[in-house]
Write an enzyme that holds these catalytic residues in place. Structure first.
Site, mmCIF file in Angstrom:
data_model
loop_
_atom_site.group_PDB
_atom_site.id
_atom_site.type_symbol
_atom_site.label_atom_id
_atom_site.label_comp_id
_atom_site.label_asym_id
_atom_site.label_seq_id
_atom_site.Cartn_x
_atom_site.Cartn_y
_atom_site.Cartn_z
ATOM 1 N N LYS A 143 0.820 -1.221 0.000
ATOM 2 C CA LYS A 143 0.000 0.000 0.000
ATOM 3 C C LYS A 143 0.846 1.260 0.000
ATOM 4 O O LYS A 143 0.466 2.267 -0.588
ATOM 5 C CB LYS A 143 -0.951 0.014 1.198
ATOM 6 C CG LYS A 143 -2.001 -1.059 1.075
ATOM 7 C CD LYS A 143 -3.306 -0.691 1.708
ATOM 8 C CE LYS A 143 -4.345 -1.674 1.205
ATOM 9 N NZ LYS A 143 -5.639 -1.539 1.817
ATOM 10 N N LYS B 97 -10.969 -4.256 -3.490
ATOM 11 C CA LYS B 97 -12.100 -3.342 -3.570
ATOM 12 C C LYS B 97 -11.693 -1.902 -3.789
ATOM 13 O O LYS B 97 -12.532 -1.041 -4.010
ATOM 14 C CB LYS B 97 -12.979 -3.487 -2.320
ATOM 15 C CG LYS B 97 -12.386 -2.992 -0.999
ATOM 16 C CD LYS B 97 -13.383 -3.337 0.075
ATOM 17 C CE LYS B 97 -13.193 -3.100 1.510
ATOM 18 N NZ LYS B 97 -12.041 -2.538 2.081
ATOM 19 N N LYS C 142 -4.349 -9.854 -6.410
ATOM 20 C CA LYS C 142 -5.570 -10.068 -5.614
ATOM 21 C C LYS C 142 -6.701 -9.157 -6.108
ATOM 22 O O LYS C 142 -6.454 -7.997 -6.435
ATOM 23 C CB LYS C 142 -5.243 -9.739 -4.150
ATOM 24 C CG LYS C 142 -6.347 -10.050 -3.170
ATOM 25 C CD LYS C 142 -6.035 -9.483 -1.784
ATOM 26 C CE LYS C 142 -6.401 -8.018 -1.694
ATOM 27 N NZ LYS C 142 -6.862 -7.555 -0.383
HETATM 28 P P1 ATP Z 1 -8.393 -3.009 -0.093
HETATM 29 O O1 ATP Z 1 -7.999 -3.574 -1.391
HETATM 30 O O2 ATP Z 1 -9.146 -1.727 -0.150
HETATM 31 O O3 ATP Z 1 -7.314 -3.013 0.926
HETATM 32 P P2 ATP Z 1 -9.696 -5.487 0.435
HETATM 33 O O4 ATP Z 1 -10.500 -5.818 -0.789
HETATM 34 O O5 ATP Z 1 -8.461 -6.252 0.690
HETATM 35 O O6 ATP Z 1 -9.468 -3.938 0.493
HETATM 36 P P3 ATP Z 1 -10.380 -5.597 3.223
HETATM 37 O O7 ATP Z 1 -11.355 -4.736 3.945
HETATM 38 O O8 ATP Z 1 -8.947 -5.318 3.422
HETATM 39 O O9 ATP Z 1 -10.668 -5.584 1.671
HETATM 40 O O10 ATP Z 1 -10.666 -7.118 3.520
HETATM 41 C C1 ATP Z 1 -11.789 -7.620 4.182
HETATM 42 C C2 ATP Z 1 -11.714 -9.124 4.212
HETATM 43 O O11 ATP Z 1 -11.866 -9.649 2.897
HETATM 44 C C3 ATP Z 1 -10.390 -9.676 4.738
HETATM 45 O O12 ATP Z 1 -10.639 -10.831 5.518
HETATM 46 C C4 ATP Z 1 -9.645 -10.035 3.494
HETATM 47 O O13 ATP Z 1 -8.690 -11.052 3.688
HETATM 48 C C5 ATP Z 1 -10.770 -10.519 2.604
HETATM 49 N N1 ATP Z 1 -10.446 -10.365 1.192
HETATM 50 C C6 ATP Z 1 -10.181 -9.196 0.560
HETATM 51 N N2 ATP Z 1 -9.914 -9.414 -0.737
HETATM 52 C C7 ATP Z 1 -10.000 -10.742 -0.936
HETATM 53 C C8 ATP Z 1 -9.828 -11.584 -2.078
HETATM 54 N N3 ATP Z 1 -9.493 -11.083 -3.244
HETATM 55 N N4 ATP Z 1 -10.002 -12.917 -1.923
HETATM 56 C C9 ATP Z 1 -10.337 -13.431 -0.726
HETATM 57 N N5 ATP Z 1 -10.508 -12.694 0.387
HETATM 58 C C10 ATP Z 1 -10.351 -11.370 0.300
#
Ligand code: ATP
Ligand code: LTN
Length: 327
Positions: A113, A198, A195
């Protein structure tokens, strides 16, 4: 007494099917067998810049997403992190006792990040895993169901708990992360080595839970595929089709080997068309439940949740303040 679960999602970006498959759907499956706390972790979201009006909206949005996914208030408590001041208080104490700079320097999420701006990002972004450790350890959590990317942070929470216990006597339970065997890391639709995130700038890389249904179908049709044309599951050699198979299996309630068998001799086009329908069906049901929830009832749920967990947090904090000598 049932063992306990703690997990959370940050109210930022557009929650995706990756968040649902990797984290939230696991919570729904586990909630009957555990005492569950699911937090909307707003103080994690502000580690990067947020617009305040947007943030207020996102907090309600994430709460509704938990409910639409099937979090049941008879089994689980949903609450907003910032409503319980003990989280930030305990994070400060861990900053002084338990967390080390050498640990934080190893965190891959921070490196990703912060990128090249490591010296100019907020201290909050760097300290983020310590706040996460406080979230988890405050409630004597046994299990932390998360996606694969969060495993390293849960490991740190374990280290912090051990160090604190060594110094001050047994105060914190040592938690464990639980990740899905399949679906712990859903990949970007445009780059299967990354990955699904969001906060990705390109919204074609993810399917958001609140995406327009037709737009979501188009995203599946446009998802990158591997060279070759067979429908086979091989995440190393065929990461794109393997990712789509995982999404199909998780949202469609099917087994991957069964899908592979059913699609033998068929092409990517037909597979994607069917997957687009599976995604559309899932999103339609999900969004129907989501839009039936009002802001007013969700606000009430968050207030009630905070009241319930505050008591647990207060008891733990009293102990902690005593053992470190401020009381
Ligand atoms: P950002 O990309 O904005 O950091 P994020 O999509 O990783 O956000 P988080 O709020 O950090 O979202 O994650 C919330 C939950 O969703 C965590 O348990 C994280 O491990 C899970 N998660 C996020 N992205 C994925 C993915 N691509 N596949 C599986 N689990 C995910
Ligand atoms: N860092 C997590 C969100 C999070 C969390 C937690 C998850 C904050 N506190 C406690 C589990 C337990 C993320 O997904 N980015």
């Amino acid at each position: 007494m049932k063992p306990s679960i703690f997990s959370g999602v940050q109210p930022s970006g557009n929650l995706t099917i990756g968040n649902y498959i990797g984290a939230i759907s696991q919570w729904v499956e586990m909630q009957k067998d555990y005492n569950c706390l699911f937090s909307v972790v707003d103080y994690h979201a502000i580690t990067v810049k947020q617009n305040s009006d947007e943030l207020r909206k996102k907090i309600l949005e994430v709460t509704k997403i938990y409910l639409a996914a099937g979090i049941d208030l008879n089994n689980s408590i949903i609450f907003q992190q910032s409503m319980v001041a003990a989280h930030t208080e305990l994070a400060w104490i861990f900053n002084c006792y338990g967390a080390r700079i050498a640990d934080l320097n190893k965190m891959t999420q921070f490196k990703d990040k912060a990128g090249k701006n490591q010296e100019s990002v907020s201290i909050g972004l760097y300290d983020y895993p310590v706040l996460m450790a406080a979230d988890i350890l405050l409630y004597d959590t046994d299990i932390v169901p998360v996606g694969e990317d969060q495993q390293q942070h849960v490991e740190l929470a374990r280290d912090i708990a051990r160090r604190f216990n060594n110094e001050f006597g047994n105060t914190f339970k040592i938690p464990q992360s639980v990740i899905r065997k399949e679906g712990a890391r859903i990949m970007s639709l445009l780059d299967p080595t990354k990955k699904m995130s969001k906060s990705d700038e390109n919204s074609n890389s993810y399917i958001a839970l609140l995406d327009d249904i037709e737009a979501a179908k188009k995203k599946i049709m446009r998802a990158v595929t591997d060279s070759g044309s067979e429908i086979i599951y091989d995440p190393k050699e065929r990461p794109a089709i393997s990712n789509l198979l995982t999404i199909y299996a998780q949202l469609g309630g099917r087994q991957i080997p069964r899908l592979v068998k059913d699609y033998t001799g068929k092409g990517y086009g037909e597979f994607k068309k069917d997957l687009a329908e599976v995604v559309a069906k899932f999103l339609t049901g999900f969004q129907k439940r989501y839009y039936a929830l009002s802001d007013k009832e969700v606000n009430k749920i968050l207030e009630a949740g905070a009241k319930k967990v505050e008591k647990m947090a207060a008891e733990k904090m009293e102990k902690v303040r005593k053992v470190i000598g401020v009381r």
